[in-house]
Design a protein around this motif. Structure first.
Motif, PDB file in Angstrom:
ATOM      1  N   ARG A 113       0.838  -1.209   0.000  1.00 39.11           N
ATOM      2  CA  ARG A 113       0.000   0.000   0.000  1.00 39.11           C
ATOM      3  C   ARG A 113       0.870   1.256   0.000  1.00 39.11           C
TER       4      ARG A 113
ATOM      5  N   TRP B 145       0.215   9.622   0.503  1.00 35.11           N
ATOM      6  CA  TRP B 145      -0.767   9.923  -0.542  1.00 35.11           C
ATOM      7  C   TRP B 145      -1.204  11.388  -0.451  1.00 35.11           C
TER       8      TRP B 145
ATOM      9  N   GLU C 197      -8.107  -1.847 -10.166  1.00 36.38           N
ATOM     10  CA  GLU C 197      -7.768  -0.621  -9.435  1.00 36.38           C
ATOM     11  C   GLU C 197      -8.560  -0.477  -8.136  1.00 36.38           C
ATOM     12  N   GLY C 198      -9.856  -0.780  -8.200  1.00 35.70           N
ATOM     13  CA  GLY C 198     -10.696  -0.583  -7.018  1.00 35.70           C
ATOM     14  C   GLY C 198     -10.254  -1.426  -5.833  1.00 35.70           C
TER      15      GLY C 198
ATOM     16  N   LYS D 125      -7.243  -2.063  -5.143  1.00 39.25           N
ATOM     17  CA  LYS D 125      -6.012  -1.472  -4.624  1.00 39.25           C
ATOM     18  C   LYS D 125      -6.240  -0.133  -3.927  1.00 39.25           C
ATOM     19  N   SER D 126      -7.485   0.323  -3.929  1.00 39.67           N
ATOM     20  CA  SER D 126      -7.779   1.612  -3.309  1.00 39.67           C
ATOM     21  C   SER D 126      -7.317   1.618  -1.844  1.00 39.67           C
TER      22      SER D 126
ATOM     23  N   PRO E  94     -11.622  -0.103  -0.160  1.00 38.24           N
ATOM     24  CA  PRO E  94     -11.348  -0.854  -1.393  1.00 38.24           C
ATOM     25  C   PRO E  94     -12.521  -1.744  -1.760  1.00 38.24           C
TER      26      PRO E  94
END
Lengths: 462, 462
Positions: B155, B304, B429-430, B432-433, B437
């Protein structure tokens, strides 16, 4: 260094010097060139207490001193270090100095098991600055993890009252060594035993454990499994009764007059309701002496709730939440330079002023004041050169190593455990509260006016 | 067992068999008496994913196999075990069976670095039931901690984009071995280096680190410290600039035309504002090539935020929050018996039905379906004896050990790291949110009707 891709990736005792941050060695190189003969004084403390912690139990001194004693780099290790890009271009003297290094610092520490608070030095290292610096990483890892678990386990112990509590956390600790060290910390903080066999053999902690669900599942039926186990361990059988239907299992086991067992273990479901129902079944069958053990995601909060609700549970197995200190899995432990001494020069107190991470300069002593009954009143943190305060004050930092050698035998684990018990009995009740604990008063006496800690639990940052 | 009270309390590789729960050995004794020749099949999986985790990165296979390979009890250890009260009264055959024991099970596992989801077996052990049972504790500790940190580090890697990220967590990990294993997990999950010297030498992870605040404090003034370090490491100097006043330090360093340095490190304060101001000062002085490194309580969320805000930070040092997986410091890893085979009998699938901890019976295979572009679509968990599904399905559990011996060389760490990178690129992708997630679809196909996972992230309990 040669490496077998199938070794278990454990740290050989001879490799312990390598468990350090690279910057300890790059600083070593620069100190050697530019600060020859300079001595440093470093202190280790916890910046803040985690939420819900009114105190910490200082632990990890024995593994820390075991690390320091005999610390060295082997010729093979130094050869390997030469190959690291970080050290390319360094002079021969650097590598020779590593090979010749023997730890020669003086160390002061609180006795292992002492309750401590935010900002108080628990350990002080004085000596050649590159040596005192080198050991930072391992000391922090050893002391902060051991203290983390001992502090959590002390809370579990307080919550459990007279009930027996055993460490079952080995499988969920942060790797096998954390499992073993957690068993040690938990025991010294007051737990009664551990499931960890290494800790039982190496540290003399009473061992505990009987059967897993898999054992029950491996037989054609539950009662056959119970009978087989009881036949093997006629004096020590605790039945794990929740593999299928807990109450049915207890009913069947209790009704089997030939089945002898000391206790049953509940590992899932509503532990309050189940323990009551199980107690009733056992009693109906005249098995009043049979104990009830509960396990499964327990911690001090849950144990307290169960006891407050009157759950008839005689013993608790505590695992994941204790050995990972799940509600606060790290302590803000730091190890900072507080004084520097040039060759033949005076000592100069130093401090950093980084935003939010300020430190207090100079070597310190912690004095703990008690009342006539022995109850702890407050701590006074003073420069080592200050006159000791008058009255019932006990200095907490004592010499433990002189010139790299331990000055007196370390206490046995059982002795540390008794000491923790005694120390906890002297801590004010409010400080031991599981939730919203009161802050223990710690006064940092520097300059003319001693500065009080902030009144919130956790005390002041430094 | 003799014990030097001043040993560093590390686990000698020969002692690794002792890092187990006592009940593994009491069950061994009872299996020996009552279940001679019975074989068991155990599976290891993660019951649930922690909140905010859309996937885990399976790690710890190498230390797990290193543990299994050559596992044995020495005569000295067996002598010590005889003295444990738990084993008093056991017959001679029990102790002899421990001394004669050599691990002879078969093991299947997913490749280290594979993304996994709740309820999927990542490892399966088949063999004499007492042997397959014995290794539970260490396997769980090794795999669950390694997976915990690899999952967190993945992450961090995703959050940091193209920025360089280095593990600085050794001092706050749960003891020295956790520090070393965390460095390994972090690197395989995509980090670029570590400060841990043991991990650099033993595992070949690129080393990183320059100076601490203490280094700066040990000199009469900050600029002298910078110059001394740069003179020692002309090609590798990163200046730690927040000991006193960050901007003043950068201004002085940047203005010193004779001072050569590659970067500066910020370790406190408002990293967004400071990185911008520092970048501006460096650029004003024509030091555009100088990098900015940030550290201090960082994790994937903070990194992030900093990147979203456009902080001109080139590299991140990540410590405590990654190596303790602070927001989720434990995984609900379990290792359960799923099948039993009597001597010369058929295999019988077994499961427990404990409230909230139910398991699915029988040995399983996990098939991962991809679309034509390689993107992962869903997983199908089927009994091993079921016909493999048609289409782009890849079986994930592969033989890694046969009769206690590793069947093929393990991949190098750098190779695992490339595999993780490739695998992550194929995850939706979702999933890996970093927050909320999406759940990756995992279908448990048993009986006639495959049962779908619940739609929440974390998937279904089993």
């Amino acid at each position: 260094m040669d490496r077998n891709p199938l070794d278990p990736l454990l740290i050989h005792p001879e490799e312990r010097g390598l468990v350090t941050d690279l910057y300890q060695l790059t600083m070593w190189a620069a100190y050697r060139r530019h600060r020859q003969g300079v001595r440093g004084v470093f202190e280790l403390w916890f910046r803040e207490l985690p939420p819900q912690r009114g105190f910490l139990i200082f632990a990890g001194l024995a593994p820390a001193l075991g690390f320091l004693q005999g610390l060295r780099f082997t010729p093979e290790q130094v050869r390997a270090l030469r190959e690291l890009p970080a050290f390319s271009g360094l002079d021969e003297g650097f590598f020779r100095s590593l090979e010749e290094f023997r730890f020669s610092c003086d160390v002061w520490a609180m006795p292992e098991g002492t309750p401590v608070f935010a900002g108080e030095p628990v350990l002080r290292v004085e000596g050649p600055i590159e040596q005192a610096q080198l050991v930072e990483t391992y000391l922090l890892a050893a002391v902060s993890f051991s203290t983390l678990v001992a502090s959590k386990a002390a809370r579990v112990r307080l919550a459990a009252g007279e009930a027996r509590v055993v460490d079952f956390g080995s499988r969920r600790a942060h790797g096998p060594l954390a499992a073993c060290w957690a068993a040690r910390s938990a025991f010294l903080a007051g737990l009664d035993g551990t499931s960890n066999v290494w800790a039982a053999l190496r540290l003399g902690i009473p061992e505990s454990g009987t059967m897993a669900h898999s054992f029950v599942l491996s037989f054609a039926d539950e009662l056959s499994a119970f009978r087989a186990f009881a036949e093997t361990f006629p004096e020590r059988t605790f039945l794990l009764v929740d593999t299928f239907d807990t109450l049915a299992a207890v009913e069947r086991a209790a009704a089997d007059r030939k089945l002898r067992f000391l206790g049953v273990r509940l590992d899932s479901g509503d532990l309050l309701a189940l323990s009551r129902a199980v107690r009733a079944i056992l009693d109906q069958h005249g098995r009043r002496e049979v104990k009830i053990v509960a396990s499964g995601d327990l911690d001090e909060y849950r144990i307290w709730q169960l006891r407050q609700a009157g759950a008839p549970i005689d013993a608790f197995g505590v695992g994941t939440r204790m050995v990972t200190s799940e509600d606060a899995p790290a302590l803000q432990a730091v190890y900072k330079l507080v004084a520097v001494q040039e060759p033949h020069g005076p000592r100069r107190a130093v401090a950093k002023s980084s935003a939010g991470k300020e430190t207090l300069p100079g070597a310190k002593q912690v004095y703990r004041e008690s009342d006539a009954s022995g109850l702890f009143l407050r701590d006074l943190v003073l420069p080592v050169e200050a006159k000791p305060p008058q009255g019932f004050f006990q200095p907490l930092l004592l010499p433990v190593m002189r010139g790299g050698r331990v000055v007196s035998p370390l206490p046995e684990l059982a002795e540390i455990r008794r000491y923790v018990h005694e120390q906890l009995s002297r801590l004010p009740e409010g400080v031991k509260s599981l939730e919203k604990p009161e802050a223990f008063p710690v006064v940092f006496g520097f300059g003319e006016k001693p500065q009080a800690t902030n009144p919130e639990a956790g005390g002041r940052r430094r």
